[in-house]
Motif scaffolding. Structure first.
Motif, PDB file in Angstrom:
ATOM      1  N   MET A   1       0.820  -1.215   0.000  1.00 40.87           N
ATOM      2  CA  MET A   1       0.000   0.000   0.000  1.00 40.87           C
ATOM      3  C   MET A   1       0.854   1.266   0.000  1.00 40.87           C
ATOM      4  N   THR A   2       1.960   1.252   0.739  1.00 46.00           N
ATOM      5  CA  THR A   2       2.787   2.463   0.820  1.00 46.00           C
ATOM      6  C   THR A   2       3.397   2.805  -0.538  1.00 46.00           C
ATOM      7  N   GLN A   3       3.851   1.801  -1.255  1.00 46.68           N
ATOM      8  CA  GLN A   3       4.392   2.074  -2.592  1.00 46.68           C
ATOM      9  C   GLN A   3       3.282   2.568  -3.527  1.00 46.68           C
ATOM     10  N   ARG A   4       2.093   2.033  -3.374  1.00 49.58           N
ATOM     11  CA  ARG A   4       0.975   2.481  -4.211  1.00 49.58           C
ATOM     12  C   ARG A   4       0.637   3.945  -3.942  1.00 49.58           C
ATOM     13  N   VAL A   5       0.705   4.334  -2.660  1.00 48.96           N
ATOM     14  CA  VAL A   5       0.486   5.750  -2.337  1.00 48.96           C
ATOM     15  C   VAL A   5       1.552   6.611  -3.003  1.00 48.96           C
ATOM     16  N   ALA A   6       2.815   6.179  -2.922  1.00 52.99           N
ATOM     17  CA  ALA A   6       3.911   6.944  -3.526  1.00 52.99           C
ATOM     18  C   ALA A   6       3.760   7.024  -5.038  1.00 52.99           C
ATOM     19  N   LEU A   7       3.397   5.919  -5.662  1.00 51.73           N
ATOM     20  CA  LEU A   7       3.244   5.908  -7.115  1.00 51.73           C
ATOM     21  C   LEU A   7       2.026   6.718  -7.558  1.00 51.73           C
ATOM     22  N   THR A   8       0.978   6.705  -6.732  1.00 50.01           N
ATOM     23  CA  THR A   8      -0.188   7.543  -7.028  1.00 50.01           C
ATOM     24  C   THR A   8       0.211   9.011  -7.020  1.00 50.01           C
ATOM     25  N   ALA A   9       1.001   9.403  -6.006  1.00 53.32           N
ATOM     26  CA  ALA A   9       1.459  10.793  -5.939  1.00 53.32           C
ATOM     27  C   ALA A   9       2.333  11.137  -7.143  1.00 53.32           C
ATOM     28  N   LEU A  10       3.192  10.215  -7.547  1.00 47.33           N
ATOM     29  CA  LEU A  10       4.054  10.447  -8.717  1.00 47.33           C
ATOM     30  C   LEU A  10       3.219  10.616  -9.982  1.00 47.33           C
ATOM     31  N   GLN A  11       2.281   9.718 -10.173  1.00 43.30           N
ATOM     32  CA  GLN A  11       1.461   9.797 -11.390  1.00 43.30           C
ATOM     33  C   GLN A  11       0.606  11.063 -11.394  1.00 43.30           C
ATOM     34  N   ASP A  12       0.098  11.448 -10.222  1.00 33.64           N
ATOM     35  CA  ASP A  12      -0.717  12.657 -10.134  1.00 33.64           C
ATOM     36  C   ASP A  12       0.097  13.912 -10.426  1.00 33.64           C
ATOM     37  N   VAL A  13       1.325  13.988  -9.870  1.00 37.50           N
ATOM     38  CA  VAL A  13       2.125  15.183 -10.134  1.00 37.50           C
ATOM     39  C   VAL A  13       2.586  15.199 -11.585  1.00 37.50           C
ATOM     40  N   ALA A  14       2.841  14.019 -12.166  1.00 35.37           N
ATOM     41  CA  ALA A  14       3.221  13.971 -13.582  1.00 35.37           C
ATOM     42  C   ALA A  14       2.081  14.495 -14.451  1.00 35.37           C
ATOM     43  N   ALA A  15       0.848  14.078 -14.156  1.00 39.28           N
ATOM     44  CA  ALA A  15      -0.307  14.558 -14.921  1.00 39.28           C
ATOM     45  C   ALA A  15      -0.453  16.069 -14.770  1.00 39.28           C
ATOM     46  N   ASP A  16      -0.198  16.575 -13.563  1.00 40.46           N
ATOM     47  CA  ASP A  16      -0.290  18.014 -13.327  1.00 40.46           C
ATOM     48  C   ASP A  16       0.793  18.765 -14.106  1.00 40.46           C
ATOM     49  N   LEU A  17       2.006  18.197 -14.148  1.00 43.09           N
ATOM     50  CA  LEU A  17       3.086  18.834 -14.892  1.00 43.09           C
ATOM     51  C   LEU A  17       2.797  18.837 -16.395  1.00 43.09           C
ATOM     52  N   TYR A  18       2.201  17.757 -16.887  1.00 39.44           N
ATOM     53  CA  TYR A  18       1.813  17.740 -18.303  1.00 39.44           C
ATOM     54  C   TYR A  18       0.750  18.795 -18.595  1.00 39.44           C
ATOM     55  N   ALA A  19      -0.018  19.156 -17.560  1.00 34.45           N
ATOM     56  CA  ALA A  19      -1.068  20.163 -17.717  1.00 34.45           C
ATOM     57  C   ALA A  19      -0.565  21.568 -17.367  1.00 34.45           C
TER      58      ALA A  19
END
Length: 259
Positions: free
Chosen positions: A229-247
């Motif tokens: 679960m902890t890695q999933r939280v970290a990867l969720t944050a990474l994917q979310d910030v990546a999507a924000d940076l693309y935007a």
């Protein structure tokens, strides 16, 4: 008395303490350092699923043992004076030898799962793990995992709980420190497991939908960990910030230099 022996005894004391042991699972050296830096951290646990994913493998002993143990050793080094408990899946075909090798990289405890193998075979695996620790001079703190709840199929819950209790008692008799019963463990199930296996002898996982650590503590549970679960939280944050940076977003000012 060696430092590794001290760590093993510390982990055993943490399991037996009135306060529930909260271990936040890590998967590499930098995640271990980030968690170890928190003053609340008393021990470190690795997540086998997360380490396998880091190297591109599926969970379930698909990652070579040598690769897994190399990363676990790096985590031990990053954890400093904290005891490290490793997720060793089902022992890679030879639980005693796998634990001996894990002790060689500094581990002082582990999860090893039974996968609902026959009880006598599972008890023999626990005994082999404890014997390996004794041979290496380390009082190994085994968090013996039973998959009675998550591999019970369509049998009644009562039957799965009874199986977990029978297996848990047998694993404790064979030398395990605590018994890990993964799955969604609600208050009623937790109470029944503690009544059947023992106060401060049951370990659970904090999945979505689980109780708070303090609630498990009040029910007599010894330990809570969080697996992948902890890695999933970290990867969720990474994917979310990546999507924000693309935007056309920017890196948040609240970002800390943890690497």
């Amino acid at each position: 008395m060696t430092a590794q022996t001290d760590k093993a005894r510390t982990l055993a004391r943490l399991h037996a303490a009135p306060e529930i042991l909260r271990v936040v699972n890590v998967w590499d050296a930098v995640s271990a350092r980030a968690v170890a830096a928190l003053p609340e951290t008393r021990a470190i646990a690795t997540a086998g699923h997360s380490i396998a994913a880091t190297f591109g493998y599926e969970d379930g002993e698909k990652i070579p043992l040598a690769t897994m143990l190399d990363m676990v050793g790096r985590i031990v080094e990053a954890a400093g004076d904290l005891p490290v408990s490793a997720d060793l899946d089902a022992g890679y075909g030879n639980p005693g030898e796998t634990v001996r090798r894990a002790i060689g990289v500094g581990v002082v405890g582990a999860n090893v799962e039974d996968r609902l193998k026959p009880l006598d075979e599972s008890v023999a695996a626990v005994a082999a793990i404890i014997a390996a620790g004794e041979a290496e001079g380390v009082p190994f703190a085994l968090n013996a995992r039973t998959d009675a709840l998550i591999r019970g199929g369509d049998r009644p819950l009562d039957a799965s709980i009874a199986d977990a209790i029978e297996r848990g008692r047998a694993y404790l008799d064979a030398g395990a420190d605590v018994v890990f019963v993964p799955g969604i463990v609600d208050a009623d199930v937790a109470r029944r497991l503690v009544d059947g296996i023992g106060e401060r002898k049951v370990s659970v996982i904090g999945l979505p939908g689980a109780l708070r650590a303090a609630d498990y503590e009040a029910l007599g549970v010894a330990r809570i960990s969080y697996g992948p679960m902890t890695q999933r939280v970290a990867l969720t944050a990474l994917q979310d910030v990546a999507a924000d940076l693309y935007a056309e977003g920017v890196i948040p000012d609240s970002t800390r230099a943890l690497n």
